[in-house]
Design an enzyme around this catalytic site. Structure first.
Site, PDB file in Angstrom:
ATOM      1  N   ASP A  25      26.933  22.907  46.461  1.00  0.00           N
ATOM      2  CA  ASP A  25      28.364  23.773  47.216  1.00  0.00           C
ATOM      3  C   ASP A  25      27.752  25.214  47.541  1.00  0.00           C
ATOM      4  O   ASP A  25      28.052  25.821  48.861  1.00  0.00           O
ATOM      5  CB  ASP A  25      29.374  22.622  47.094  1.00  0.00           C
ATOM      6  CG  ASP A  25      29.936  23.834  45.911  1.00  0.00           C
ATOM      7  OD1 ASP A  25      29.303  24.841  45.384  1.00  0.00           O
ATOM      8  OD2 ASP A  25      31.462  23.663  46.035  1.00  0.00           O
ATOM      9  N   ASP A  29      31.067  27.053  39.489  1.00  0.00           N
ATOM     10  CA  ASP A  29      32.140  26.193  39.474  1.00  0.00           C
ATOM     11  C   ASP A  29      32.406  25.913  38.031  1.00  0.00           C
ATOM     12  O   ASP A  29      31.363  26.770  37.273  1.00  0.00           O
ATOM     13  CB  ASP A  29      31.933  24.925  39.877  1.00  0.00           C
ATOM     14  CG  ASP A  29      30.437  23.923  39.585  1.00  0.00           C
ATOM     15  OD1 ASP A  29      30.033  24.330  38.359  1.00  0.00           O
ATOM     16  OD2 ASP A  29      29.485  23.391  40.811  1.00  0.00           O
ATOM     17  N   ASP A  98      42.857  34.536  33.338  1.00  0.00           N
ATOM     18  CA  ASP A  98      43.388  35.702  34.384  1.00  0.00           C
ATOM     19  C   ASP A  98      44.653  35.109  34.679  1.00  0.00           C
ATOM     20  O   ASP A  98      44.916  34.018  35.420  1.00  0.00           O
ATOM     21  CB  ASP A  98      42.172  35.913  35.434  1.00  0.00           C
ATOM     22  CG  ASP A  98      42.470  37.219  35.687  1.00  0.00           C
ATOM     23  OD1 ASP A  98      43.129  37.729  35.533  1.00  0.00           O
ATOM     24  OD2 ASP A  98      41.287  37.987  36.148  1.00  0.00           O
ATOM     25  N   ASP A 200      47.115  40.724  35.719  1.00  0.00           N
ATOM     26  CA  ASP A 200      46.001  41.243  37.053  1.00  0.00           C
ATOM     27  C   ASP A 200      47.331  42.830  37.508  1.00  0.00           C
ATOM     28  O   ASP A 200      48.884  42.290  37.420  1.00  0.00           O
ATOM     29  CB  ASP A 200      46.097  40.107  38.005  1.00  0.00           C
ATOM     30  CG  ASP A 200      45.103  41.497  39.140  1.00  0.00           C
ATOM     31  OD1 ASP A 200      43.969  41.339  38.885  1.00  0.00           O
ATOM     32  OD2 ASP A 200      45.978  40.833  40.117  1.00  0.00           O
ATOM     33  N   GLU A 259      45.699  44.658  33.557  1.00  0.00           N
ATOM     34  CA  GLU A 259      44.876  45.744  34.402  1.00  0.00           C
ATOM     35  C   GLU A 259      46.014  46.147  34.949  1.00  0.00           C
ATOM     36  O   GLU A 259      46.436  46.327  35.903  1.00  0.00           O
ATOM     37  CB  GLU A 259      44.339  45.282  35.282  1.00  0.00           C
ATOM     38  CG  GLU A 259      43.504  45.893  36.141  1.00  0.00           C
ATOM     39  CD  GLU A 259      43.708  45.539  38.056  1.00  0.00           C
ATOM     40  OE1 GLU A 259      42.221  45.625  38.200  1.00  0.00           O
ATOM     41  OE2 GLU A 259      44.752  44.081  37.845  1.00  0.00           O
ATOM     42  N   HIS A 332      34.391  42.620  37.998  1.00  0.00           N
ATOM     43  CA  HIS A 332      34.359  41.971  39.768  1.00  0.00           C
ATOM     44  C   HIS A 332      34.302  43.475  40.724  1.00  0.00           C
ATOM     45  O   HIS A 332      33.994  42.657  41.927  1.00  0.00           O
ATOM     46  CB  HIS A 332      34.678  41.035  39.576  1.00  0.00           C
ATOM     47  CG  HIS A 332      36.238  41.203  39.434  1.00  0.00           C
ATOM     48  ND1 HIS A 332      36.758  41.402  38.088  1.00  0.00           N
ATOM     49  CD2 HIS A 332      37.051  40.505  40.352  1.00  0.00           C
ATOM     50  CE1 HIS A 332      38.198  41.309  38.243  1.00  0.00           C
ATOM     51  NE2 HIS A 332      38.819  41.624  39.581  1.00  0.00           N
ATOM     52  N   ASP A 333      35.260  44.044  41.028  1.00  0.00           N
ATOM     53  CA  ASP A 333      35.717  45.205  41.199  1.00  0.00           C
ATOM     54  C   ASP A 333      35.288  46.185  41.235  1.00  0.00           C
ATOM     55  O   ASP A 333      35.377  47.650  42.386  1.00  0.00           O
ATOM     56  CB  ASP A 333      37.386  44.910  41.402  1.00  0.00           C
ATOM     57  CG  ASP A 333      38.539  44.694  41.197  1.00  0.00           C
ATOM     58  OD1 ASP A 333      38.356  43.638  42.175  1.00  0.00           O
ATOM     59  OD2 ASP A 333      39.349  44.186  40.272  1.00  0.00           O
TER      60      ASP A 333
HETATM   61  C1  NOJ Z   1      42.744  43.301  40.405  1.00  0.00           C
HETATM   62  C2  NOJ Z   1      41.373  42.192  40.795  1.00  0.00           C
HETATM   63  O1  NOJ Z   1      40.645  42.565  39.826  1.00  0.00           O
HETATM   64  C3  NOJ Z   1      40.966  42.255  41.938  1.00  0.00           C
HETATM   65  O2  NOJ Z   1      40.459  41.633  42.327  1.00  0.00           O
HETATM   66  C4  NOJ Z   1      42.119  41.916  43.319  1.00  0.00           C
HETATM   67  O3  NOJ Z   1      41.767  42.307  44.213  1.00  0.00           O
HETATM   68  C5  NOJ Z   1      43.423  42.139  42.854  1.00  0.00           C
HETATM   69  N1  NOJ Z   1      44.112  42.654  41.755  1.00  0.00           N
HETATM   70  C6  NOJ Z   1      44.487  41.532  43.783  1.00  0.00           C
HETATM   71  O4  NOJ Z   1      44.595  40.450  43.313  1.00  0.00           O
END
Ligand code: NOJ
Length: 560
Positions: A25, A29, A98, A200, A259, A332-333
């Site tokens: 898809d 996953d 997470d 988070d 975080e 990932h950010d």
């Molecule tokens: C931090 C996360 O790492 C990010 O990917 C997310 O967009 C924001 N917090 C909001 O949850």
């Protein structure tokens, strides 16, 4: 300093949507991850941090949760998750989930109740306020994803707070019932055998009393103004974390990392000092701002080694006695580290290994982000439509609306800083879409998959992958890498980051060249007495110790 598992561990982050699709898809996953467990075992990591896999409408790729106790349809179901957990455990790998509890999705059942009427028992699970005299938002805080942090809800005529997208309403931690409900949910996962939690934006959960408007002389009436000073490391955050620790975390043998954007070294000590019973470590962001200008992240500015080193050094020294560092250069950010801090052209392999050496030889717990171990790079999509990230699209819309920046300039900033740089699918092979999916990937694969992929990395003994394996394996045999004291050398050098790590009578010297030119390290005589090279990214040791080749990394054991 206590010796513990989580200090010795190496963590590997999986962004499930982009790791491996198993059903065509186009979306990664859980069964896809299960099919790659042998790969992770080969790499040698100890812990997997799994970005959110809970039910979610995916406004922010799973960071907007609509059911905390179930799995997102695209990713599979709870049975798949159980299988993943046992597959990891069979290989001696722990699982860190997470935990996104600053906000939920607006599609969570709690929010549906909450917005339905002012009298609803769930009303106070979220942060509602009436508008101002002219119907304007309750204060001038801006959302971290652009625009105002408040959304007017027609049903009751009040605004709710959302520090992220309007589909991510902030939970009201002032409400003890909400906290109880969250602790119960966390217990559900810990009872299933989860070994760790990444929390988070956990330092945003306590907002200042009265949610004050930011007052500044330069602000026009109604102009938006961050507001972070009123919700980052807020008044009750430590009390809440200690309560969560007392009621839940302390009952399990787990690893925790919070975080914490905007946290200083002093804040980090409060979060992570062992006798405070809050968290074990935090992700700080200072070094992620080293290339941000006065207007923030998208105001891309050249960085220097001096700037980066000054920050990393401050954290090394600051948490030497209390607390503990987490070590990361991407996730990932963030953009890909080799494109940002190394050289993703001619020196891609050498510079990726040099940065890996930094991550694994500073003091703290290293976090590897998927694809980093094969030196994956940023992507430059030519058109905005190729991007999927809500942060990127919201920012683009706001900037175009303001009309003071050109399309090309914004696109350049997206190429440098956009979060989709990290989210392009994992490059497994030269097969179509990099072997990530048989279908159409939700986000295009970086076209360089034909040369940068796992298959080639495994086959090449000099690959970035095999260098990571070596670094991870070294950590298992050399406590100096984990517990050794850190000491900075050559504090003024423009291009070399040099330091020692010392544990009892063992002393290692780390030399890292951050440039594409040879560089000379002038070291005192006592540091020239090299016993052996432990690891390095050039095949042979340098004939002239102290002369570093482009992007060279070398770790030596010094004579006692
Ligand atoms: C931090 C996360 O790492 C990010 O990917 C997310 O967009 C924001 N917090 C909001 O949850």
């Amino acid at each position: 300093m206590n010796r513990t598992f989580w200090k010795e561990a190496v963590v590997y982050q999986i962004y499930p949507r982009s790791f491996q699709d198993s059903n065509g898809d186009g979306i990664g996953d859980l069964r896809g991850i299960i099919s790659r467990l042998d790969y992770l075992q080969k790499l040698g990591i100890d812990v997997v941090w799994l970005s959110p896999v809970y039910k979610s409408p995916n406004d922010d790729n799973g960071y907007d949760i609509s059911d905390y106790q179930d799995i997102m349809d695209e990713f599979g179901n709870l049975q798949d998750w159980e299988e993943l957990l046992s597959g990891l455990h069979e290989r001696g790998i722990r699982l860190m989930m997470d935990l996104v509890i600053n906000h939920s999705s607006d599609e969570h059942a709690w929010f549906a109740e909450s917005r339905s009427s002012k009298e609803n028992p769930y009303r106070d699970y979220y942060i509602w306020r009436p508008g101002g005299p002219d119907g304007e938002p309750p204060n001038n805080w801006s959302s971290i994803f652009s625009g105002p942090a408040w959304e007017l809800d027609e049903a009751t005529g009040e605004y709710y707070l959302h520090l992220f997208s309007r589909k991510q309403p902030d939970l009201n931690w002032e409400n003890p019932r909400l906290r109880e409900a969250l602790y119960k949910m966390i217990t559900f996962w810990l009872d299933k055998g989860v070994d760790g939690l990444r929390m988070d934006v956990i330092n945003l959960i306590s907002k200042a009393d009265g949610l004050p408007t930011v007052e500044r002389a330069d602000l026009a009436p109604g102009e938006l103004a961050g507001g972070g000073e009123y919700y980052m490391n807020g008044p009750r955050v430590h009390e809440f974390l200690q309560e969560m620790n007392r009621q839940v975390l302390s009952k399990y043998d787990i690893m925790t990392v919070g975080e914490t954007p905007g946290a200083t070294v002093e804040d980090a000590i409060l979060y992570t000092a062992e006798d405070r019973n809050e968290l074990q470590m935090v992700f700080q962001f200072e070094h992620m701002d080293v290339d941000s200008g006065p207007d923030g992240k998208w105001d891309v500015t050249p960085w220097s080694l001096q700037g980066l080193r000054a920050i990393l050094h401050k954290w090394q020294v600051g948490l030497a006695e209390q607390g503990w560092n987490s070590l990361y250069l991407n996730n990932h950010d963030q953009p890909r580290m080799v494109s940002r801090f190394g050289n993703d052209g001619a020196y891609r392999v050498l510079s990726a290994k040099m940065l890996a050496t930094l991550l694994h030889t500073l003091k703290g717990t290293p976090y590897i982000y998927q694809g980093e171990e094969i030196g994956m790079t940023n992507v430059k999509f030519p058109v905005l439509e190729d991007y999927q990230d809500i942060e990127t699209h919201n920012m683009y819309r706001e900037k175009m609306k303001a009309g003071d920046v050109e399309h090309e300039t914004i696109l350049k900033a997206i190429h440098a800083k956009g979060r989709d740089n990290a989210r392009t699918p994992m490059q497994w092979s030269t097969a179509e879409h990099g072997g990530f999916t048989d279908g159409t990937p939700w986000l295009k694969v970086n076209p360089n998959y034909t040369s940068i992929n796992v298959e080639e990395a495994l086959a090449d003994p000099d690959s970035v992958f095999h260098y990571y394996r070596q670094l991870i394996a070294l950590r298992k045999h050399h406590p100096v890498m984990v517990y050794g004291d850190y000491e900075l050398l050559l504090p003024e050098h423009e291009y070399i980051y040099a330091y020692t790590r010392t544990l009892e009578d063992i002393r290692w010297l780390v030399l890292l060249n951050f440039s594409d030119q040879p560089q000379q390290a002038e070291l005192p005589d006592e540091l020239k007495r090299l016993e052996a090279r432990i690891i390095g990214n050039y095949a042979e040791s340098s004939v002239l110790p102290g002369l570093l080749r482009p992007y060279e990394a070398a770790v030596y054991k010094l004579k006692g």
